[in-house]
Design an enzyme around this catalytic site. Structure first.
Site, mmCIF file in Angstrom:
data_model
loop_
_atom_site.group_PDB
_atom_site.id
_atom_site.type_symbol
_atom_site.label_atom_id
_atom_site.label_comp_id
_atom_site.label_asym_id
_atom_site.label_seq_id
_atom_site.Cartn_x
_atom_site.Cartn_y
_atom_site.Cartn_z
ATOM 1 N N CYS A 259 42.382 65.741 -40.354
ATOM 2 C CA CYS A 259 43.320 66.182 -41.388
ATOM 3 C C CYS A 259 43.366 65.144 -42.515
ATOM 4 O O CYS A 259 42.363 64.911 -43.169
ATOM 5 C CB CYS A 259 44.689 66.470 -40.786
ATOM 6 S SG CYS A 259 45.768 67.422 -41.900
ATOM 7 N N HIS B 246 43.331 70.588 -37.235
ATOM 8 C CA HIS B 246 43.850 69.769 -36.142
ATOM 9 C C HIS B 246 43.245 70.234 -34.816
ATOM 10 O O HIS B 246 43.712 71.216 -34.245
ATOM 11 C CB HIS B 246 45.372 69.887 -36.061
ATOM 12 C CG HIS B 246 46.096 69.163 -37.140
ATOM 13 N ND1 HIS B 246 46.402 67.825 -37.057
ATOM 14 C CD2 HIS B 246 46.558 69.585 -38.343
ATOM 15 C CE1 HIS B 246 47.037 67.457 -38.153
ATOM 16 N NE2 HIS B 246 47.140 68.500 -38.951
ATOM 17 N N GLU C 124 43.623 68.926 -31.967
ATOM 18 C CA GLU C 124 44.621 68.762 -30.909
ATOM 19 C C GLU C 124 45.634 69.904 -30.896
ATOM 20 O O GLU C 124 46.419 70.030 -29.948
ATOM 21 C CB GLU C 124 45.336 67.413 -31.052
ATOM 22 C CG GLU C 124 46.375 67.315 -32.141
ATOM 23 C CD GLU C 124 45.828 67.086 -33.534
ATOM 24 O OE1 GLU C 124 46.637 66.841 -34.449
ATOM 25 O OE2 GLU C 124 44.590 67.155 -33.719
#
Length: 209
Positions: A79, A187, A189
């Site tokens: 990001c 992202h 995650e």
């Protein structure tokens, strides 16, 4: 060991949890000595470019990242961490980046249709350039798999190093790669199994892009 660079911003502990979920040894640290000993580095980030760049410089971590990347250590920016890899950002002025990926960070508002919202938040499909091999970072996913984005700025003038795009009106840069330096605008995650598979590929050793 994979070192997640702690310089005051980013989803540090959710990222560490994702890495541990795939069996990777990960440590959140802002200690230059630990970063230098790590096998791979991850540079996360959320918020404003100028603030993040200043925090990274405050303890000399910018020079640690640059020296380790130039020495060949695998580096993944996530990001805002991806945006910091570029030469400069035009977010609220002009600010210098790490200079590891040629290009400029520019506002998406200038290129997306008028009716599209800023920031761009949501799930979008990844597309791989047709004129180059698919990056090893994406070895475990497929064209069209979706990942989660939250951003108002994007990497521009970086076509030579673009390894994935996502459509939000036009095709915007979703990931870049130059040798051992990689960056993803989304992202991983927060991107479910697709994101975990991208992190798995990085952990296993993507070599060069």
């Amino acid at each position: 060991m994979i070192a997640i660079i702690d310089y005051g911003v980013g989803n540090l502990f959710s990222l560490r949890s994702s890495l541990r979920a795939i069996g990777a040894q990960a440590e959140v640290t802002g200690d230059a000595a630990v970063l230098e000993k790590a096998d791979k580095l991850i540079l996360p980030g959320v918020g404003a470019f100028a603030d993040a760049a200043a925090l990274l410089r405050r303890n000399g971590l910018d020079q640690v990242v640059i020296s380790q990347a130039r020495a060949g250590k695998p580096l993944l920016g996530i990001c805002l961490g991806m945006q910091l890899l570029f030469d400069r950002s035009l977010e609220y002025g002009e600010h210098a980046g790490l200079g590891l990926i040629p290009g400029t960070v520019e506002p998406i508002r200038e290129v997306i249709p008028a009716g599209y919202k800023v920031p761009h938040i949501g799930w979008n499909a990844l597309h791989f350039p047709k004129d180059k091999p698919i990056s090893p970072l994406f070895r475990y996913i497929r064209e069209g798999d979706c990942v989660y984005f939250v951003h108002s700025y994007y990497g521009a003038h970086c076509q030579a190093d673009t390894i994935a795009t996502a459509e939000y009106g036009p095709e915007l840069t979703a990931a870049v790669g130059r040798d051992n330096v990689l960056g993803v605008q989304f992202h991983p995650e927060k991107s479910g199994s697709v994101g975990l598979n991208i992190l798995r590929a990085f952990c296993e050793g993507v070599g060069t892009c």
